[in-house]
Design an enzyme around this catalytic site. Structure first.
Site, PDB file in Angstrom:
ATOM      1  N   ASP A 535       0.839  -1.194   0.000  1.00 27.87           N
ATOM      2  CA  ASP A 535       0.000   0.000   0.000  1.00 27.87           C
ATOM      3  C   ASP A 535       0.874   1.244   0.000  1.00 27.87           C
ATOM      4  O   ASP A 535       2.097   1.171   0.169  1.00 27.87           O
ATOM      5  CB  ASP A 535      -0.950  -0.021   1.205  1.00 27.87           C
ATOM      6  CG  ASP A 535      -0.196  -0.063   2.531  1.00 27.87           C
ATOM      7  OD1 ASP A 535       0.623   0.844   2.784  1.00 27.87           O
ATOM      8  OD2 ASP A 535      -0.423  -0.997   3.328  1.00 27.87           O
ATOM      9  N   GLU A 615      22.579 -23.101 -17.300  1.00 23.71           N
ATOM     10  CA  GLU A 615      21.630 -22.221 -16.591  1.00 23.71           C
ATOM     11  C   GLU A 615      22.369 -21.023 -15.987  1.00 23.71           C
ATOM     12  O   GLU A 615      21.863 -19.901 -15.982  1.00 23.71           O
ATOM     13  CB  GLU A 615      20.912 -23.005 -15.486  1.00 23.71           C
ATOM     14  CG  GLU A 615      19.866 -23.955 -16.002  1.00 23.71           C
ATOM     15  CD  GLU A 615      19.301 -24.873 -14.914  1.00 23.71           C
ATOM     16  OE1 GLU A 615      18.141 -25.246 -15.012  1.00 23.71           O
ATOM     17  OE2 GLU A 615      20.054 -25.218 -13.969  1.00 23.71           O
TER      18      GLU A 615
END
Ligand code: GLA
Length: 726
Positions: A535, A615
């Site tokens: 928020d 990777e």
């Protein structure tokens, strides 16, 4: 001039670059709302107000023509006791038990720059901005209560902030039972309400509800803004879509209980309200005391949702958080939570950091489990002393080793909580929220510290400072992992217990304000079981918040999509995690996990030491690419291009339109897949852009679009860099 006052007509018109907001003092002295929408001249719009007879509705006593009912008129700040049957903004009780206020206009004041809030965090104006503020004072003659409405106009961002302060100039105390920061009335109402609901690990899922005659009400009553609803929402005209149509956005700079309502009233008028949740809320005002509500913020767009979001994104990035990191590049971090959970030693952490270095990671974050007797999530919260036995070294030694590898060091804390099995609880059992003679509720086996108590706030502040001073720590993840409950504080009298939930948030803001001021070089990241306190209140202190504990790239598409309506991607913590994913078991190619995590504050949340060499190379390239595009991602205009069952696509365009990044993920691949065409947004029509060594006119990309590769596999994705040719 962004605020025009017509003294004769008693009208106040707020003008941003593209919007106009007007209120007017009615003959009765009530402050009425006339208009909010596309920019128009500051003319007298009082003719829009309903002036017929209000059939059977209550109206002010002096109005013998049976007109002027406040149940019918569009109001600026509706209060209790005036016959308005819609959701009101203010309810107070006087000493004699009456709930009534008859607010009449008293005065106004123009302020250069942004008005100042004394209690809650709020938006601020930067030096190069034209921000003006307006104060309007209303009074209730009998009780001598004074209500001041504050408005600030952020001209360029098309944003208006507002709040209200209530001062008791009477001789007796009053109780406030409801105070809303933001009310907006429309004389008509063909709207849809877009709100963002969710749950742990699936936060901010968008839902559209038609605004009809039944009141829609949503919010949080468990002490934090929460993951079930978010205070930010959108009111959209029926035909509005991502790039077309009229819509309004609202949000609240507050992290505790909130309530939002929206309703079409009986004559078709629509009203929305937003403010502190009134479940168990009350606030006692003694004579000459004031209460200031948290700040509400609103914006309007006539170009659909993406533009509305961009208005909020710009202002949140520029005018809310004071941290220097808001404007700066953020470190690419690696967090050990999903790599180890509680099962780690200092050596294991160093091993992960060592593997992360060649991948290009800047910061290593040690998550939960480093303190006290914390071998699982049942104990030791509150005991913020390093568990040297578990680590096999001191904190200073660990930080030193990580620094030697060339990485900065960050740490996790959950300061607001305590476990029953902790030295802190044993020493101060009375510091937790708990009803007298009853056992407090548990959540993740923990109690909540009462941050409304000064001594608790002081203790936590000192404790956190000690940790941040013990070693060169450059990042703090501030977590908070349970709903709040057991609202009782023994140092508040019975008639002030209703203040506790708000006082808790004020205590929290007090610590965060002091810490962020004292440690300007520490990057703070908010977290609450993932994104349960995402928020504007937290974003005033933390430039970034962990978006969700769900790190599955495909679920994250929906979470990040919903979050992006009200919050910039520069505020979203986004990490690459392992496959199969720990939350839902999905297998997703590394490329797609990377592409999704790149739309935020990129990082890793897996044991990179176990990656294959292929990777590792892919991750290394990804970090490099992120570093190259980070400024664009952090500051560019964000467009939600496509979001349906099959595809998610989004685009970031640099403010100077010289570069852009388009990302898409094919969520569901079919046999013999359909063609995918995407039209781009935000480019210069006449400029020439290059994509993979091919040139295209901006207008062509924005109208004819791009034909995307047919997906090779399920959950395949691409990131496409678009650069303007000089
Ligand atoms: C919460 C956070 C996670 C992690 C754990 C640690 O769930 O959201 O990221 O920090 O707590 O306990």
């Amino acid at each position: 001039m962004s605020i025009e006052v017509n003294q004769e007509k008693k009208s106040f018109t707020l003008q941003t670059t593209h919007t106009t907001y007007q209120m007017i003092v009615h003959d009765s002295g009530s402050l009425l709302h006339t208009y909010y929408g596309e920019k128009i001249p500051a003319e007298d719009l009082s003719y829009l107000l309903f002036d017929g007879e209000c059939h059977f509705a209550p109206y002010p006593y002096e109005n013998t023509a049976r007109k002027g009912s406040l149940d019918v008129l569009t109001q600026e700040f509706p209060t209790v006791g005036q016959g308005d049957s819609r959701a009101i903004a203010l309810d107070v009780m006087h000493q004699d038990g009456t709930h009534v206020l008859d607010l009449r206009y008293s005065s106004f004041e123009l302020i250069k720059g942004k008005y100042n809030l004394e209690t809650f965090p709020s938006f601020y104006a930067t030096k190069d901005e034209n921000v003006e503020s307006l104060k309007i004072t209303l009074k209730d003659a009998l009780s001598k209560l004074e209500i001041t409405l504050y408005y600030a106009v952020f001209e360029k961002s098309d944003l208006i902030t507002r709040t209200v302060k209530i001062t008791n100039h009477g001789t007796q105390s009053i109780q406030i039972y409801k105070i809303q920061s933001l009310v907006l009335d429309f004389p008509t109402g063909d709207f849809d309400l877009l709100h963002f609901h969710g749950k742990w690990a699936m936060e901010r899922q968008i839902e559209s509800l038609a605004l009809e005659h039944a009141k829609i009400s949503f919010g949080s009553n468990y002490g934090l803004s929460g993951n079930k609803q978010n205070p930010g929402f959108v009111l959209a005209k029926k035909n509005a879509s991502e790039f077309l149509g009229e819509c309004y956005g609202f949000n609240l700079v507050y992290s505790g209980n909130f309530e939002a309502t929206a309703q079409k009233a009986s004559l078709g008028q629509s009203r929305i309200t937003l403010g502190i949740g009134d479940d168990q809320f009350s606030w006692k005002l003694e004579p000459e005391q004031s209460f200031e509500a948290p700040e509400g913020v609103m914006s309007y767009s006539n170009q659909g949702f993406s533009k509305l979001s961009q208005n909020f994104h710009d202002a949140i990035r520029k005018n809310l958080c004071r941290s220097k990191f808001t404007q700066e590049k953020r470190p690419v971090l690696i967090n050990n939570w999903e790599a180890t959970y509680f099962d780690f030693t200092g050596e294991k952490l160093i091993e992960i950091a060592r593997a992360a270095k060649p991948i290009g990671v800047d910061l290593f974050v040690m998550d939960d489990g480093w303190f006290g007797n914390r071998y699982d999530d049942n104990r030791a919260l509150g005991d913020w002393t390093v568990n040297e036995e578990k680590l096999g070294m001191t904190l200073a030694e660990l930080v030193e080793s990580i620094h030697q590898l060339g990485l900065d060091f960050g740490i996790w804390m959950e300061p607001e909580m305590v476990n029953e099995d902790s030295d802190l609880y044993r020493a101060h059992p009375d510091w937790v929220l708990q009803f007298p003679h009853r056992k407090a509720l548990l959540g993740r086996n923990q109690f909540v510290l009462n941050l409304a108590r000064k001594e608790v706030v002081e203790y936590l502040y000192e404790k956190i400072c000690q940790i941040l001073d013990a070693a060169p720590i450059s990042y703090l993840k501030w977590d908070m992992n349970r709903p709040l409950s057991d609202w009782y504080s023994k140092d508040l009298p019975a008639d002030r217990q209703g203040e506790l939930q708000t006082r808790y948030i004020l205590g929290l803001y007090d610590i965060l304000g002091r810490l962020t001021e004292r440690y300007p070089d520490v990057l703070f990241e908010g977290c609450s079981s993932g994104g349960a306190r995402f928020d504007l209140g937290m974003l005033a202190f933390h430039p970034q918040i962990w978006t969700s504990d769900n790190t599955d790239a495909i679920n994250r598409l929906a979470i990040q999509y919903g979050t992006s309506f009200m919050y910039p991607i520069s505020a979203m913590g986004t990490h690459v995690s392992v496959s199969p994913n720990h939350q839902n078991g999905r297998i997703t190619p590394l490329k797609t996990r990377i592409n999704v995590a790149m739309s935020g504050t990129f990082g890793y949340e897996l044991d990179v030491s176990t990656l294959t060499s292929e990777e590792k190379k892919e991750a290394q390239l990804a970090t490099k690419t992120y570093h190259t595009h980070q400024a664009l991602i952090m500051t560019g205009d964000y467009y939600r291009i496509k979001e349906d069952r099959k595809i998610s696509a989004w685009q970031v365009v640099a403010k100077d339109k010289k570069e852009s990044l388009l990302t898409y993920v094919v969520k569901e691949n079919e046999g013999n897949p359909e063609f995918i065409y995407i039209t781009l947004k935000g480019l210069l029509k006449d400029a020439v852009y290059e994509i993979s060594q091919k040139s295209y006119k901006g207008s062509v990309l924005m109208s004819a679009g791009l034909k995307l590769k047919q997906p090779k596999s399920n959950v395949d994705s691409e990131q496409i860099y678009i650069q303007k040719r000089d």
